[in-house]
Each structure stands twice: as structure tokens, then as C-alpha cells.
Write an enzyme that holds these catalytic residues in place. Structure first.
Site, PDB file in Angstrom:
ATOM      1  N   ARG A  63       1.062  -1.333  -0.201  1.00  0.00           N
ATOM      2  CA  ARG A  63       0.074   0.464   0.048  1.00  0.00           C
ATOM      3  C   ARG A  63       1.244   1.283  -0.050  1.00  0.00           C
ATOM      4  O   ARG A  63       1.501   1.743  -0.962  1.00  0.00           O
ATOM      5  CB  ARG A  63      -0.812   0.024   1.160  1.00  0.00           C
ATOM      6  CG  ARG A  63      -1.439  -1.689   1.382  1.00  0.00           C
ATOM      7  CD  ARG A  63      -3.063  -1.526  -0.210  1.00  0.00           C
ATOM      8  NE  ARG A  63      -3.575  -3.079   0.545  1.00  0.00           N
ATOM      9  CZ  ARG A  63      -4.601  -3.405  -1.039  1.00  0.00           C
ATOM     10  NH1 ARG A  63      -4.168  -2.733  -1.231  1.00  0.00           N
ATOM     11  NH2 ARG A  63      -5.037  -4.380  -0.478  1.00  0.00           N
ATOM     12  N   ASN A  93      -0.869  -1.715  -7.538  1.00  0.00           N
ATOM     13  CA  ASN A  93      -2.067  -0.900  -7.502  1.00  0.00           C
ATOM     14  C   ASN A  93      -2.375   0.101  -6.146  1.00  0.00           C
ATOM     15  O   ASN A  93      -2.947  -0.096  -5.238  1.00  0.00           O
ATOM     16  CB  ASN A  93      -3.682  -2.050  -7.191  1.00  0.00           C
ATOM     17  CG  ASN A  93      -3.268  -2.498  -5.779  1.00  0.00           C
ATOM     18  OD1 ASN A  93      -2.460  -3.285  -6.036  1.00  0.00           O
ATOM     19  ND2 ASN A  93      -4.492  -3.589  -5.675  1.00  0.00           N
ATOM     20  N   HIS A 219      -1.946 -16.381  -8.163  1.00  0.00           N
ATOM     21  CA  HIS A 219      -3.162 -16.891  -7.035  1.00  0.00           C
ATOM     22  C   HIS A 219      -4.575 -17.800  -7.809  1.00  0.00           C
ATOM     23  O   HIS A 219      -5.354 -17.484  -7.911  1.00  0.00           O
ATOM     24  CB  HIS A 219      -3.281 -15.224  -6.110  1.00  0.00           C
ATOM     25  CG  HIS A 219      -3.832 -14.398  -6.926  1.00  0.00           C
ATOM     26  ND1 HIS A 219      -4.689 -13.854  -8.202  1.00  0.00           N
ATOM     27  CD2 HIS A 219      -4.526 -13.027  -7.032  1.00  0.00           C
ATOM     28  CE1 HIS A 219      -5.126 -13.529  -8.407  1.00  0.00           C
ATOM     29  NE2 HIS A 219      -4.897 -11.813  -8.066  1.00  0.00           N
ATOM     30  N   ASP A 291      -0.349 -12.685  -1.401  1.00  0.00           N
ATOM     31  CA  ASP A 291      -1.499 -11.957  -1.985  1.00  0.00           C
ATOM     32  C   ASP A 291      -1.658 -11.327  -0.546  1.00  0.00           C
ATOM     33  O   ASP A 291      -3.103 -11.036   0.015  1.00  0.00           O
ATOM     34  CB  ASP A 291      -2.619 -12.168  -2.530  1.00  0.00           C
ATOM     35  CG  ASP A 291      -2.915 -11.453  -3.203  1.00  0.00           C
ATOM     36  OD1 ASP A 291      -2.942 -10.417  -3.216  1.00  0.00           O
ATOM     37  OD2 ASP A 291      -4.140 -11.084  -3.604  1.00  0.00           O
TER      38      ASP A 291
HETATM   39  C1  NCD Z   1      -6.063  -7.305  -3.791  1.00  0.00           C
HETATM   40  C2  NCD Z   1      -5.975  -5.993  -2.971  1.00  0.00           C
HETATM   41  O1  NCD Z   1      -6.749  -5.602  -2.203  1.00  0.00           O
HETATM   42  O2  NCD Z   1      -5.135  -5.250  -3.727  1.00  0.00           O
HETATM   43  N1  NCD Z   1      -7.043  -7.902  -3.140  1.00  0.00           N
HETATM   44  C3  NCD Z   1      -7.110  -9.062  -3.063  1.00  0.00           C
HETATM   45  O3  NCD Z   1      -8.191  -9.746  -2.720  1.00  0.00           O
HETATM   46  N2  NCD Z   1      -6.616  -9.897  -3.260  1.00  0.00           N
HETATM   47  C4  NCD Z   1      -6.092  -7.107  -5.281  1.00  0.00           C
HETATM   48  C5  NCD Z   1      -5.760  -8.441  -5.942  1.00  0.00           C
HETATM   49  O4  NCD Z   1      -4.361  -9.165  -5.466  1.00  0.00           O
HETATM   50  O5  NCD Z   1      -6.141  -8.555  -6.937  1.00  0.00           O
HETATM   51 ZN    ZN Z   2      -2.911  -9.075  -4.743  1.00  0.00          ZN
HETATM   52 ZN    ZN Z   3      -4.526 -10.393  -7.798  1.00  0.00          ZN
END
Ligand code: NCD
Ligand code: ZN
Ligand code: ZN
Length: 426
Positions: A63, A93, A219, A291
Site C-alpha cells: 500500500r 495498485n 493466485h 497476496d
Molecule cells: C487485492 C488488493 O486488495 O489489492 N485484493 C484481493 O482480493 N486479492 C488485489 C488483488 O490481488 O487482486
Molecule cells: Zn494481490
Molecule cells: Zn489479484
């Protein structure tokens, strides 16, 4: 600076009762007996602790920038160290997105100031072709493509530019593979069916075949997706990872847990979990990632509107070690999927094993230490987990990065800024 680590050492030739000598961040000797004056000694001999190669997480969200209320490089890499990870690869992102050279440079600056463990970056699909320039590869390991937003939309043209750019430079392309044509409305909001994954994998594999970029599907959540991927493998190089929850939870359980278990891709059936676990044991799934996707509690209450994702850096290794203790996996599987293969996927020859000349990154585990997963105690700002209350056996007890202890016995002992971009390994 010289560090000596003693104990049971995980080497390519098996467990060695011996010592590792690290000087200025590099392993200079691995031997049964090393007698030499050093600055620091970490003695793990006797007992049930094992020194593993430093674990690498190919997919995290640190983040930071404007979303630092969810996590920042200090709390995120702190969570990594607590969970036994020595290197984390950060997704673009963010807000602003890491898809412009100036933002990438800013990302490096922020990470360099705050990180406790080492890090890698992926670059996102830019908004303008002009942002696809030389120099990206000086800081980033590859690209991330979020197919539902960047492939099945009007960003497709720019995405193809990324694929072309990555192919020329042999840079890794990591994809979140879901085709929104197969999204359905559920009690947890919009959710992809297994076909969403299979369809997207087919589409991107075709392009990998024509363009030539190294493709990594992240994932993976379904047996259908995995089947499609294996159809293409052989014709085209593809690597793939999954997350612990796609192996350990199913859609029914996720639904009873509610918003906390909301994640993209969604958690599929128990049959999917069973097949993915089998593919992992067969070596057909290359890596496990967390993730790590932290959100604050107020964004994890109503399942329909909740943000997707949850923190994973502080649970991933302990969940895997629990599988080892249950006889489902072997320790060598854990090393393969969390260290050896991730290093290969990033083409980082300097990490992933304990050998002379490599970087001195280590994860020390106590194979039989027991605990109960307690998200309130996470270092991560995202204090929730679908594994809350789960009893686990096997915990990281030390995380060492370039010869410097970062976590010892559940305490963070390094200072912010110790972490470095893995690009500096060369
Ligand atoms: C991820 C995020 O919160 O940035 N969320 C998720 O559900 N995995 C985005 C992602 O990895 O697709
Ligand atoms: Zn992710
Ligand atoms: Zn993702």
C-alpha cells in the site's frame, strides 16, 4: 560485519549440522565447523530449529502513498519479518499507481526509508505509452497485469504494449487472470466462476506464445484454471502460484466467515482446494504467495461491499509448516515453493538457497512451536484473517536479511531503512 549462524542448516544436500559465515551480507562459508572471531553469533544448535534459505513472497500489497492507512512499507515489511519473509514483491495498485517512471522512483524512495526486509517492484500498465520507457528495469522486476481492468477493457492496447516491451527485455509479466465475462453476483458481491480463470489463462497464454514474455499466473484458485494452464505449459513457459487459503478453505466456509474471507479471486469449492493441493505436491504449482492485502476493519464488515483481500504475511509460513506437521507437505516443499522457485521466477540467482557466494538471507523456524492465529497481534495494519483462531504448529523464530537479524523471537530488531531493492544485489 561478520555473522555466524550455527545450527541445523537446510542445504541442497540435506540438513547439515554446522555453521554459516556471512560477511558484509554475503555467505562466505558453509561448513561443519567454523572457528573464527565474528561480530555476532546466532546459535540455533540443539533442539528443533532449522535454518532455511530466506523466504520470498512474490505477491504483496505494501500500500503506502495515499493508502498508508491500510499499510505502509514499515508495517508491511515488519509483518513480512514477523512471518519469516526476507523479500517481498510489491504490487502497483497503489494510489497513485506505480505506472509512471516518476511514481516508481518515488516508490523506491519511500521503500528505502521505511523497509525492514528487502523488496521488489512490479510496474503497472501505464495510462500513456510514453510511460513505458527504459529505466523501468533498473527498479522493477517485471509487470503486473490485472486482466479484468486492463485486458478485457479499452486498456487492452496499452497492455499489449507492455507485453511487447516485456518480451524485448525478457521481463516477467505477472497476471491476475480472470475474465469478467464469467463474473456473477453473489452474497459476497461480484465473484468469478472457475471459467473466469480458465478463459483468462487461455487468452494470456496465447499472447505469451506469440510475444514471448515470461508469464507468471498469480493466485490461481480453481481446478479449471489449473487444467487450462497445464494444457499450455510445454508449448509456452508459464509459472504459477497460489495462496494458502485456496488450499485450506472452501466457498462454504468463506461464506460463513463473511467479509473477512472476501478475496479476489474468490475461494472456490473443496474439490478445487483438493486438486490445487495435489498439483502443489506434484510440483506443478511453482510457488505460494500471501497476496498480503490489508484493509482496515471498517472496510471488512458487510460482505457485499467489503474490500477484497486480507493480510497474509504473518500466517502463510506457519500455515505451511502446520501442513508439514500434518504430513501433507514436506519441509523441502516449503523451501521449494517459498524460496527456490520464487528466486528462479524473479531470476535472482543471489538468493533462494544457502550456498557460498549467495546473499545471507535466512528464515529460522521452530518446526514444533505451537500458536493460535491472532490477527489482533499482527504487526500489519490489517488486523483480520479468515484463519483467526486456527491452531498452528511450526513458527518462524528469526528472519535474517543480508546478515542482519530483522526479527528475533517475535521481536523486530532492525531499524526502518534496512530493507533494500533486490535490484541492488547485483
Ligand atoms: C487485492 C488488493 O486488495 O489489492 N485484493 C484481493 O482480493 N486479492 C488485489 C488483488 O490481488 O487482486
Ligand atoms: Zn494481490
Ligand atoms: Zn489479484
Amino acid at each position: 560485519m561478520k555473522l555466524l549462524v550455527k545450527g541445523k542448516i537446510y542445504t541442497n544436500k540435506g540438513l547439515l549440522d554446522g555453521s554459516i559465515l556471512v560477511q558484509d551480507g554475503r555467505i562466505i562459508r558453509v561448513a561443519k565447523n567454523i572457528r573464527e572471531p565474528v561480530d555476532k553469533l546466532l546459535d540455533y544448535s540443539g533442539g528443533r530449529r532449522i535454518v532455511l534459505p530466506g523466504l520470498i513472497d512474490l505477491h504483496v500489497h505494501m500500500r503506502d502513498f495515499e493508502l498508508s492507512y491500510k499499510e505502509d512499507f514499515f508495517t508491511g515489511t515488519g509483518a513480512a519479518a514477523m512471518g519469516g519473509f526476507t523479500v517481498v514483491a510489491d504490487m502497483p495498485n497503489t494510489r497513485p499507481r506505480v505506472n509512471r517512471p516518476d511514481v516508481l522512483k518515488k516508490r523506491e524512495k519511500v521503500a528505502k526509508e521505511k523497509a525492514l526486509v528487502d523488496y521488489a517492484f512490479y510496474y503497472g500498465v501505464p495510462d500513456r505509452e510514453a510511460d513505458l520507457v527504459g529505466g523501468i528495469e533498473d527498479l522493477a522486476m517485471g509487470f503486473k497485469i490485472f486482466m479484468q481492468h486492463e485486458f478485457y477493457t479499452d486498456k487492452r492496447r496499452l497492455t499489449e504494449k507492455v507485453l511487447e516491451f516485456a518480451s524485448k527485455r525478457e521481463m516477467l509479466v505477472v497476471v491476475h487472470a480472470e475474465n469478467p465475462k464469467f463474473f456473477v453476483e453473489t452474497e459476497m458481491g461480484l465473484s468469478g466462476l472457475p471459467q473466469a480463470e480458465a478463459s483468462a489463462i487461455k487468452d494470456i497464454a496465447k499472447l505469451a506464445l506469440s510475444y514471448g514474455f515470461p508469464l507468471h499466473v498469480t493466485h490461481i484458485s480453481s481446478a479449471a484454471g489449473m487444467r487450462e494452464l497445464l494444457r499450455w505449459r510445454g508449448r509456452v513457459g508459464i509459472t504459477v502460484d497460489t495462496c494458502p487459503y485456496y488450499l485450506l478453505l472452501n466457498a462454504k466456509e468463506a461464506l460463513t466467515k463473511g467479509a473477512v474471507a472476501k478475496v479476489y479471486p474468490s475461494i472456490k469449492s473443496s474439490k478445487d482446494a483438493e486438486i490445487l493441493l495435489r498439483r502443489l505436491k506434484e510440483g506443478k504449482i511453482d510457488a505460494i504467495v500471501s497476496d498480503h492485502a490489508p484493509h482496515p476493519p471498517e472496510e471488512k464488515s458487510d460482505p457485499r461491499s467489503a474490500s477484497a483481500g486480507f493480510p497474509g504475511l504473518e500466517t502463510t509460513l506457519t500455515l505451511l509448516l502446520t501442513l508439514v506437521n500434518n504430513g501433507v507437505l514436506e519441509l523441502r516443499d516449503v523451501v521449494r515453493i517459498c524460496a527456490t522457485n520464487p528466486a528462479k521466477i524473479l531470476k535472482l540467482n543471489e538468493i533462494g538457497s544457502i550456498d557460498k557466494g549467495k546473499i545471507g538471507n535466512f528464515t529460522v523456524v521452530d518446526l514444533h512451536r505451537r500458536a493460535t492465529i491472532n490477527p489482533k497481534a499482527f504487526v500489519s495494519r490489517g488486523k483480520c484473517s479468515p484463519f483467526e483462531g486456527k491452531k498452528v504448529e511450526g513458527m518462524p523464530v528469526a528472519t535474517i536479511v543480508r546478515g542482519e537479524p530483522v526479527m528475533l523471537d517475535g521481536e523486530l530488531v532492525a531499524t526502518a531503512g534496512w530493507g533494500k531493492n533486490v535490484k541492488t544485489y547485483r
